[in-house]
Design an enzyme around this catalytic site. Sequence first.
Site, PDB file in Angstrom:
ATOM      1  N   ILE A   1       8.533  -7.171   5.131  1.00  0.00           N
ATOM      2  CA  ILE A   1       7.466  -6.266   5.151  1.00  0.00           C
ATOM      3  C   ILE A   1       5.971  -6.702   4.658  1.00  0.00           C
ATOM      4  O   ILE A   1       4.941  -6.126   4.710  1.00  0.00           O
ATOM      5  CB  ILE A   1       8.065  -5.093   4.240  1.00  0.00           C
ATOM      6  CG1 ILE A   1       9.318  -4.612   4.613  1.00  0.00           C
ATOM      7  CG2 ILE A   1       6.913  -4.147   4.222  1.00  0.00           C
ATOM      8  CD1 ILE A   1       9.983  -3.248   3.859  1.00  0.00           C
TER       9      ILE A   1
ATOM     10  N   ILE B   1       7.366  -0.819  -2.974  1.00  0.00           N
ATOM     11  CA  ILE B   1       8.404  -0.791  -1.757  1.00  0.00           C
ATOM     12  C   ILE B   1       9.901  -0.984  -2.193  1.00  0.00           C
ATOM     13  O   ILE B   1      10.558  -0.298  -1.536  1.00  0.00           O
ATOM     14  CB  ILE B   1       7.963  -1.675  -0.758  1.00  0.00           C
ATOM     15  CG1 ILE B   1       6.346  -1.229  -0.149  1.00  0.00           C
ATOM     16  CG2 ILE B   1       8.775  -1.568   0.442  1.00  0.00           C
ATOM     17  CD1 ILE B   1       5.794  -2.069   0.968  1.00  0.00           C
TER      18      ILE B   1
ATOM     19  N   HIS C   1       0.005  -6.565  13.079  1.00  0.00           N
ATOM     20  CA  HIS C   1      -0.171  -5.429  11.854  1.00  0.00           C
ATOM     21  C   HIS C   1      -1.502  -5.688  11.308  1.00  0.00           C
ATOM     22  O   HIS C   1      -1.641  -6.086  10.106  1.00  0.00           O
ATOM     23  CB  HIS C   1       0.997  -5.600  10.950  1.00  0.00           C
ATOM     24  CG  HIS C   1       1.070  -4.559  10.062  1.00  0.00           C
ATOM     25  ND1 HIS C   1       0.949  -3.340  10.615  1.00  0.00           N
ATOM     26  CD2 HIS C   1       1.277  -4.557   8.697  1.00  0.00           C
ATOM     27  CE1 HIS C   1       1.358  -2.391   9.164  1.00  0.00           C
ATOM     28  NE2 HIS C   1       1.146  -3.421   8.193  1.00  0.00           N
TER      29      HIS C   1
HETATM   30  N1  APR Z   1      10.103 -13.685  -5.630  1.00  0.00           N
HETATM   31  C1  APR Z   1      10.230 -12.338  -5.869  1.00  0.00           C
HETATM   32  N2  APR Z   1       9.313 -11.334  -6.012  1.00  0.00           N
HETATM   33  C2  APR Z   1       8.262 -11.598  -6.259  1.00  0.00           C
HETATM   34  C3  APR Z   1       7.636 -13.065  -5.894  1.00  0.00           C
HETATM   35  C4  APR Z   1       8.835 -14.052  -5.928  1.00  0.00           C
HETATM   36  N3  APR Z   1       8.454 -15.238  -5.811  1.00  0.00           N
HETATM   37  N4  APR Z   1       6.319 -13.068  -6.118  1.00  0.00           N
HETATM   38  C5  APR Z   1       5.952 -11.798  -6.223  1.00  0.00           C
HETATM   39  N5  APR Z   1       6.956 -11.015  -6.412  1.00  0.00           N
HETATM   40  C6  APR Z   1       6.986  -9.706  -6.676  1.00  0.00           C
HETATM   41  C7  APR Z   1       5.990  -8.971  -7.663  1.00  0.00           C
HETATM   42  O1  APR Z   1       6.250  -9.176  -8.885  1.00  0.00           O
HETATM   43  C8  APR Z   1       6.067  -7.499  -7.339  1.00  0.00           C
HETATM   44  O2  APR Z   1       6.842  -6.732  -8.362  1.00  0.00           O
HETATM   45  O3  APR Z   1       6.817  -8.819  -5.335  1.00  0.00           O
HETATM   46  C9  APR Z   1       6.471  -7.537  -5.940  1.00  0.00           C
HETATM   47  C10 APR Z   1       5.490  -6.792  -4.832  1.00  0.00           C
HETATM   48  O4  APR Z   1       5.597  -5.472  -5.224  1.00  0.00           O
HETATM   49  P1  APR Z   1       3.743  -4.525  -5.249  1.00  0.00           P
HETATM   50  O5  APR Z   1       3.017  -5.495  -5.808  1.00  0.00           O
HETATM   51  O6  APR Z   1       4.420  -3.212  -5.856  1.00  0.00           O
HETATM   52  O7  APR Z   1       3.836  -4.485  -3.894  1.00  0.00           O
HETATM   53  P2  APR Z   1       4.234  -3.381  -2.677  1.00  0.00           P
HETATM   54  O8  APR Z   1       3.655  -2.244  -2.698  1.00  0.00           O
HETATM   55  O9  APR Z   1       5.783  -3.318  -3.200  1.00  0.00           O
HETATM   56  O10 APR Z   1       4.232  -4.272  -1.283  1.00  0.00           O
HETATM   57  C11 APR Z   1       4.953  -5.214  -1.077  1.00  0.00           C
HETATM   58  O11 APR Z   1       4.676  -4.961   1.369  1.00  0.00           O
HETATM   59  O12 APR Z   1       3.252  -3.652   2.442  1.00  0.00           O
HETATM   60  C12 APR Z   1       3.279  -4.730   1.976  1.00  0.00           C
HETATM   61  O13 APR Z   1       0.909  -5.253   1.515  1.00  0.00           O
HETATM   62  C13 APR Z   1       2.306  -5.089   0.870  1.00  0.00           C
HETATM   63  O14 APR Z   1       2.564  -7.489   0.739  1.00  0.00           O
HETATM   64  C14 APR Z   1       2.861  -5.966  -0.049  1.00  0.00           C
HETATM   65  C15 APR Z   1       4.318  -6.067   0.142  1.00  0.00           C
END
Ligand code: APR
Length: 317
Positions: free
Chosen positions: A125, A13, A182
Site C-alpha cells: 500500500i 493504515i 496510482h
Molecule cells: N519497518 C516497519 N515500519 C516502518 C519502517 C520500517 N523499516 N519505516 C517506517 N515504518 C513505519 C513508521 O514508523 C510509521 O509508523 O511505517 C508507519 C507508516 O505509518 P503512517 O506514517 O501513519 O502512514 P499511513 O497513513 O499508515 O500510510 C502508510 O501508505 O497510503 C500510503 O502514502 C501512504 O506511504 C504511506 C503508507
Amino acid sequence: MINKIGIVGGGNIGGVLVSEIVNRRLARNVALVDVKPPEFAQGKCLDIAEATPVYGVDCNIRGSKGYEVLEGADFVINTAGVPRAMRPDGTFPSRDELLAINLKITDLVAAGIKKYAPNAFVISIANPLDAIVYRLFKKLKFKKNKIMGMAGVLDSARYKYFVAEAAGVSVENIEAVVLGGHGDTMVPIRSACRIYGLPVEQFVSKSKLEKIEKRTRGAGGEVVSLLGSGSAFVSPAVSALEMVEAIAWDKKKIVPVAAYLEGEYGVKGLFVGVPTLLGKDGIEKIIKIKLTPEEKKALGRSVKAVKSTCAEVDKTK
Ligand code: APR
C-alpha cells in the site's frame, strides 16, 4: 479463517488493518512490525488485544520492532514509509530525496519478508505505490501472481462514491474501474462505468462526469489537504482487505490491482493497475477490457509516468 496476516508499518493504515482483521475474524494470528520507538507496534497491538473481549474474538495479536513476528505469515501487507514532512530546519525533502528514503525502507521490508514469510502473498500500500511495489518485486523475486499493489480498489471506490453521490443512487448500484498508475495520471474508465448495468451517462451528465473523473484523480490529495497532516487511512486499509478476502476465500473476484505485466495492455516489466481475477493463487488472470481510443491514450500516458518513476527506482541501489 486465515492462519496469519502480517502487517509492516503500524501507523494510521496499519492500525485500521489490525482492528479490521480482528473485527472481521479474518485471521487467527496478526503480526505488526513497526520500527518506531519505544515499542510502538507492541503498544498498538496491546490496545487492540485489550478490545478483543469487547469484540468477542479470540485472536493472537503481536507487535514488534523486529521482522521475526512475521514468521509463517500467509499474507503480508506493507504500509511502511515516511510521509513528506517538514525538517527541523523548516525545509521539505524533494520528491527524489523522499523516494530514496522510502526505497531504503522498502529494502528493509523486502529483506524481512524474504527471511520470515517467503511463501506469503504480498500486498503493498505504501506510496509512491508504483515505485514501492516494483522495488519489492525486484528484491523479493516472488512469482508475479503473489505480489501486487493496492491502488485500483481504492481509486475505483472513490470513483464509485462520487458517481453514486451525483446520480443520487446507492453506492451498491455502481460498477466502476480506474486503471493505470496510482497518481494524477490514473484513468477512470467511463466506458466501463455502469449504474444498475446501464451506461453512467444515462444518470450523470458528461460535464459532471468530467468533474468526477478529475476529482477521482486528485482524491488522495483532497483528503490530505482536508486532514492537514497524514493521508487517507480507512479506505486504503479496507481496500487491501478486499484483496486479501478475494484470495483467501478463492472468490475468483475481478478486482483492479497493480499487477506485474508482461505484455498485457502493451506493458512489459512494470506494475500497472489493471483488472485481475483474484483467487487462491493470487492474481490468476489479467482481464482485458476494451477501451475507447481516448482511454487507451490516457492509459498510455499513465504507463509512461509509471515507467519514468521506475527508471528512477532502477537508478538507486
Ligand atoms: N519497518 C516497519 N515500519 C516502518 C519502517 C520500517 N523499516 N519505516 C517506517 N515504518 C513505519 C513508521 O514508523 C510509521 O509508523 O511505517 C508507519 C507508516 O505509518 P503512517 O506514517 O501513519 O502512514 P499511513 O497513513 O499508515 O500510510 C502508510 O501508505 O497510503 C500510503 O502514502 C501512504 O506511504 C504511506 C503508507
